[in-house]
Design a protein around this motif. Structure first.
Motif, mmCIF file in Angstrom:
data_model
loop_
_atom_site.group_PDB
_atom_site.id
_atom_site.type_symbol
_atom_site.label_atom_id
_atom_site.label_comp_id
_atom_site.label_asym_id
_atom_site.label_seq_id
_atom_site.Cartn_x
_atom_site.Cartn_y
_atom_site.Cartn_z
ATOM 1 N N HIS A 190 1.050 -0.958 0.084
ATOM 2 C CA HIS A 190 0.651 0.102 0.090
ATOM 3 C C HIS A 190 0.804 1.251 -0.297
ATOM 4 C CE1 HIS A 190 -3.518 2.353 1.656
ATOM 5 N NE2 HIS A 190 -3.931 1.629 0.291
ATOM 6 N N GLN A 191 1.785 1.189 0.479
ATOM 7 C CA GLN A 191 2.599 2.309 1.150
ATOM 8 C C GLN A 191 3.992 2.667 -0.556
ATOM 9 O OE1 GLN A 191 4.750 1.924 4.512
ATOM 10 N NE2 GLN A 191 3.133 2.351 5.482
ATOM 11 N N SER A 192 3.935 1.671 -0.726
ATOM 12 C CA SER A 192 4.999 1.183 -1.993
ATOM 13 C C SER A 192 5.216 1.973 -3.015
ATOM 14 C CB SER A 192 5.250 -0.125 -1.512
ATOM 15 O OG SER A 192 4.597 -0.449 -3.041
ATOM 16 N N GLY A 193 3.821 2.198 -3.344
ATOM 17 C CA GLY A 193 3.871 2.823 -5.040
ATOM 18 C C GLY A 193 3.781 1.749 -5.779
ATOM 19 N N LEU A 194 3.799 0.399 -5.619
ATOM 20 C CA LEU A 194 4.458 -0.595 -6.069
ATOM 21 C C LEU A 194 2.561 -0.811 -6.976
ATOM 22 C CD1 LEU A 194 6.104 -3.924 -4.089
ATOM 23 C CD2 LEU A 194 6.883 -2.722 -6.351
ATOM 24 N N GLN A 195 2.292 -0.791 -7.952
ATOM 25 C CA GLN A 195 1.664 -1.261 -8.656
ATOM 26 C C GLN A 195 0.795 -2.310 -8.862
ATOM 27 O OE1 GLN A 195 1.153 -0.359 -12.924
ATOM 28 N NE2 GLN A 195 -1.459 -0.720 -13.132
ATOM 29 N N PRO A 196 -0.620 -2.346 -7.417
ATOM 30 C CA PRO A 196 -0.458 -4.134 -7.504
ATOM 31 C C PRO A 196 -1.756 -4.613 -8.966
ATOM 32 C CG PRO A 196 -2.193 -2.414 -6.340
ATOM 33 C CD PRO A 196 -1.360 -1.417 -6.880
ATOM 34 N N LEU A 197 -1.232 -5.461 -8.803
ATOM 35 C CA LEU A 197 -1.789 -6.044 -9.989
ATOM 36 C C LEU A 197 -2.593 -7.488 -9.835
ATOM 37 C CD1 LEU A 197 1.158 -5.788 -12.756
ATOM 38 C CD2 LEU A 197 -1.314 -4.972 -12.818
ATOM 39 N N SER A 198 -3.958 -7.597 -9.327
ATOM 40 C CA SER A 198 -4.607 -8.583 -8.584
ATOM 41 C C SER A 198 -4.627 -10.012 -9.438
ATOM 42 C CB SER A 198 -6.210 -8.247 -8.461
ATOM 43 O OG SER A 198 -6.357 -7.616 -8.805
ATOM 44 N N MET A 199 -4.285 -11.238 -9.024
ATOM 45 C CA MET A 199 -4.038 -12.236 -10.307
ATOM 46 C C MET A 199 -4.476 -13.383 -8.760
ATOM 47 S SD MET A 199 -1.148 -14.605 -10.599
ATOM 48 C CE MET A 199 0.097 -14.061 -10.548
#
Ligand code: 1GP
Length: 237
Positions: A108-117
């Motif tokens: 959440h904090q990281s800035g990583l774009q989450p791609l739900s899989m």
């Protein structure tokens, strides 16, 4: 949501190769025309190794880097995106939601774009099945894989990954890929055991939006030359 042109993803495993080797493979894969580098593996991963691998890939190529995590402790914030994934046919809570809950605040904090899989392991499953405590889905009966894929889509997952396991002697059967393709609208990823032009072409002909190869690049003596025909087959699909 489906892409018009299928994509080729190269999986690099910092648990299997040192950082310099990862960088060399990333450069070769980029020159061969791969679209994305995935970083992950089943064993031997530490955050230091994953961080170093991602930074080296960024040094050697301009490709987007997507994490393909097994455990929360090896989630690197240096990547661009993360497959936020649940191994839907695991028998253990840890791989269904446990590691995901452990990494959620950081993602959440990281800035990583989450791609739900939704990650679905098909026979033989290899190390991915052993480590993830999965009961591999049958190769010759599409119904269980279709049901799992539908459940993933109903959960709102944007990607469904049919995985035969890294180094599998045979990839996911095209008939199984086609049955899942028929059943879902979201993006379909296929990987494990794809080492030939024919296998890559068959996966896209059956409806894969993305084809993953890993072992191929690890075994190549000339990465660019050996990867190019496979990537060409995926892009032509
Ligand atoms: C494993 O599907 C990937 O997660 C890649 O498999 O190493 O057999 O190409 P291979």
């Amino acid at each position: 949501m489906r892409r018009e042109r299928p994509l080729h993803l190269t999986l690099l495993d910092p648990g299997k190769s040192d950082t310099a080797t990862i960088g060399r493979m990333a450069r070769g894969a980029a020159e061969a025309g791969t679209d994305v580098i995935m970083v992950g593996g089943s064993t031997g991963l530490s955050l230091d190794r994953v961080d170093a691998a991602v930074l080296e890939i960024k040094e050697q190529s301009h490709l987007p880097v997507i994490l393909f995590p097994t455990v929360a402790k090896a989630v690197s914030t240096k990547a661009d995106a993360i497959f936020f994934m649940s191994l839907l046919n695991s028998t253990e809570r840890r791989f269904l939601v446990g590691e995901q809950i452990a990494s959620a605040a950081m993602v959440h904090q990281s800035g990583l774009q989450p791609l739900s899989m939704a990650y679905l392991i098909v026979e033989p499953g290899m190390a991915a099945a052993r480590v993830g405590k999965a009961k591999p889905l049958p190769r010759d009966d599409p119904a269980p894989a279709v049901a799992h894929a539908m459940a993933g889509e109903l959960f709102g997952m944007r990607f469904i990954y049919l995985e035969a396991g890294s180094g599998a002697s045979q990839p996911v059967p095209p008939a199984l890929v086609a049955a899942v393709r028929e059943a879902i609208k979201v993006m379909l990823i296929v990987g494990g055991g794809i080492r030939t032009v024919d296998a890559a072409a068959a996966a896209v002909a059956a409806g894969a939006d993305m084809v993953v190869t890993g072992t191929l690049v690890e075994r190549a003596s000339m990465v660019k030359e050996e990867l190019q025909p496979i990537i060409g087959a995926v892009h032509a699909g």
